[in-house]
Design an enzyme around this catalytic site. Sequence first.
Site, PDB file in Angstrom:
ATOM      1  CB  THR A  11      -0.974   0.019   1.196  1.00  0.00           C
ATOM      2  OG1 THR A  11      -0.245  -0.080   2.407  1.00  0.00           O
ATOM      3  CG2 THR A  11      -1.974  -1.113   1.092  1.00  0.00           C
ATOM      4  CE  LYS A  14       0.749  -3.159   3.287  1.00  0.00           C
ATOM      5  NZ  LYS A  14       0.016  -2.181   4.162  1.00  0.00           N
ATOM      6  CB  THR A  44      -2.928  -3.635   7.203  1.00  0.00           C
ATOM      7  OG1 THR A  44      -4.176  -3.206   7.696  1.00  0.00           O
ATOM      8  CG2 THR A  44      -2.899  -5.150   7.149  1.00  0.00           C
ATOM      9  CD  GLU A  49       2.100   5.300   6.543  1.00  0.00           C
ATOM     10  OE1 GLU A  49       1.760   6.060   7.447  1.00  0.00           O
ATOM     11  OE2 GLU A  49       1.320   4.595   5.894  1.00  0.00           O
ATOM     12  CG  ASN A 101      -0.238   8.570   8.010  1.00  0.00           C
ATOM     13  OD1 ASN A 101      -0.909   7.676   7.526  1.00  0.00           O
ATOM     14  ND2 ASN A 101       1.026   8.413   8.366  1.00  0.00           N
ATOM     15  CB  THR A 108      -9.188  12.463   0.332  1.00  0.00           C
ATOM     16  OG1 THR A 108      -8.129  13.026   1.111  1.00  0.00           O
ATOM     17  CG2 THR A 108     -10.441  12.431   1.157  1.00  0.00           C
TER      18      THR A 108
END
Lengths: 423, 423
Positions: free
Chosen positions: B176, B202, B213, B296, B418, B423
């Site tokens: 992702t 992942k 996740t 991230e 984040n 969106t």
Amino acid sequence: METNGVQWKEISGGISAPVGFYASGVKAGVKYREKYDLALIFSATKANAAGMFTRNVVKAHPLLLTQKHLQNGQAQAVIINSGNANACMGERGERDAWQMAETTALELGINLQDVLVASTGVIGQPMPMEKIVPGIKSAAAAVKSLQQQCSSSINNQRNCQIKALSAHQAALAIMTTDTKEKEASFELECEGGTIKLGIMAKGSGMIHPNMGTMLCFITTDAQVESSRLKTLLQEATDESFNMVSVDGDTSTNDMVLMLANGLSGVKPEGKDWHVFSQMVKEACRSMAKAIARDGEGASKFLEVKVTGAKDICSARMIARSVCSSNLVKTAIYGQDANWGRIVAAAGYSGASFDPERVDVFLNGLQVASQGRGLQFSEDEALLRLTSKDILIEIKLGDGRGEAVAWGCDLTHRYIDINADYRT
Amino acid sequence: METNGVQWKEISGGISAPVGFYASGVKAGVKYREKYDLALIFSATKANAAGMFTRNVVKAHPLLLTQKHLQNGQAQAVIINSGNANACMGERGERDAWQMAETTALELGINLQDVLVASTGVIGQPMPMEKIVPGIKSAAAAVKSLQQQCSSSINNQRNCQIKALSAHQAALAIMTTDTKEKEASFELECEGGTIKLGIMAKGSGMIHPNMGTMLCFITTDAQVESSRLKTLLQEATDESFNMVSVDGDTSTNDMVLMLANGLSGVKPEGKDWHVFSQMVKEACRSMAKAIARDGEGASKFLEVKVTGAKDICSARMIARSVCSSNLVKTAIYGQDANWGRIVAAAGYSGASFDPERVDVFLNGLQVASQGRGLQFSEDEALLRLTSKDILIEIKLGDGRGEAVAWGCDLTHRYIDINADYRT
């Protein structure tokens, strides 16, 4: 404010509003030039006292000293510095905390045992005692002068103004990364007479909230026994400061202290006690909200309200979990109605609930029903999320447990502040 | 890699390296155009299987189905999509997960009960079945064609290359916000013969790590009973994926699955079992580290090593607490040797330890000794903290408990990613 028809009202005076309390704030030079960084609270007579302390295994030296001095449930003065936490300093730290108490006791002419000490700031730096000691002398001189002036002079209004200004300087002196001073005072007319309450707090580290030390000091001229004071303070703390964001993390220095000197001559009982308790709790909640609102780098204030939980403990776990989720906080910053993150954060809170009976509302707009997302207008959601105040309501179908937690969004500014706090 | 003189080596082939496993990845159009988003793992014969699942109260629909299908300890295929979590979707979510399994079973000609399903992506959006169903058909056609080719052709090297490429596409399809695919495969020569292991994972949401996740799939051609497989997977997960940052938070979709089809004909026992277990654990640790490294917005990889704790449980609590502290993570981003935050985060971990016996090292430089700060060169500290890899060592004096946790720093880029993921 009103509770069951009985009222209390906000008055001026801050921490020294109650009868017999005096406070001062001075610029000792610990923090940096021209900033208040040392505060003193003094009661004309020995007061009953209680404290709530960090649950961190690592406890700052002044905190350990204060716990010791509170064992007899009494105190007469509190000395507080900002700019240095006096934590993780070994024997030197113990000695410095002790010397702060001793200097205060000597200057005020009271017992060492009756002085409480609090510090907030950077961990692991030696306390600059060469600045602190003269600072304490100035602060003590200031409160003694206030006390003398108030007892001799007949110009009551002017005295009150001077006392309030001095209390305000104390509120300024306990700030670290806070952008606003946090203080309030209240007056309650109850059947037994008039009781006053003063409160001041600091805190703004919002992610691991208590990590950016949270301090709160409460004064009252009501007559309250130490043990009763302790129970009240515990209840008030649980539903206020312990509900400011995050997961029960506490800094090395967190403390909430309450002193009741009884000089109002009023001992609240029965209905009076009930209203007095409500006033104390409401005062603590207002400080907790002010701390959340002043979160480091915050652009939005976040309130998470959980209803219908199995019990109050579950409700608190869920509210805190959602309020402290970085993904929720970042979504709020981005004005993104990401209710999935809210439900997920509730899910990993450790509390059990029926996921098929969860309703979620964002500033009044329902975005999930019975655990499922609703079709809602993204424009409408965005409009509601542009507000500076965000209310997340989570309605469960498991019981009657309710709780509210407060926090703020997670922003670029938070990173700026904390990537370089120490240096 | 070597353990007690017995070796395993890295080989190519990814998740389909073990005998009898085939994998494919296709672009079904769930995520967005021209991205792989649907992966299939298929075993030529029914395999023993085990799974580890999220502790979140809110569980995604495919996860619940997979738990049900794993009750008999067997499986033959795993279908995985990215881009949509299929969580919080009520009956429709259940039906969609079921249809994913059924389509896979029909296309592969196997039992519905033997198909496991995993999803990752946004919560609360309907699964686009009109894209998923044709995607599954393509993915199934691909693995069947691979199987046929491998059994009929004699060009073994070329077949291996094609299988490896197809497995790589599967590894791409489960990503992702990951910036890198995470896959590996190993070969172990043990007394009983040759065993192969394939793994792919992942995950990159690093603050509440499992919130973004975490999925991992492991294949092996060893002969291992389901119950033994389950125990091994539990142990491996505890010291790998459960040590990637943060406080035990888990997303609605997290899972780790392991399939052992026995087609190597080798049943590892005694010393062989020991080495095989080590290989599985090392493979999981390498995936866990890759996930932390891909955090991230991460600019630095963080490893927190705790030794001398009372027991392993305390060591893990402390390592995770430090690794997941936003204040520590932000300090690392700012290259600030703020050891006070490290000690404080250890202190609120929930584990007990003697704060007067804590030593802290930052990339080898000792910054605290016996709970107190040391005088160290700030230039030297800064130099060490400019490294992309940061090792925080916490040495306690309480016992022999050890643990390692992995994470990353907290950066402006994290907020960017984040604040607007949905969106």
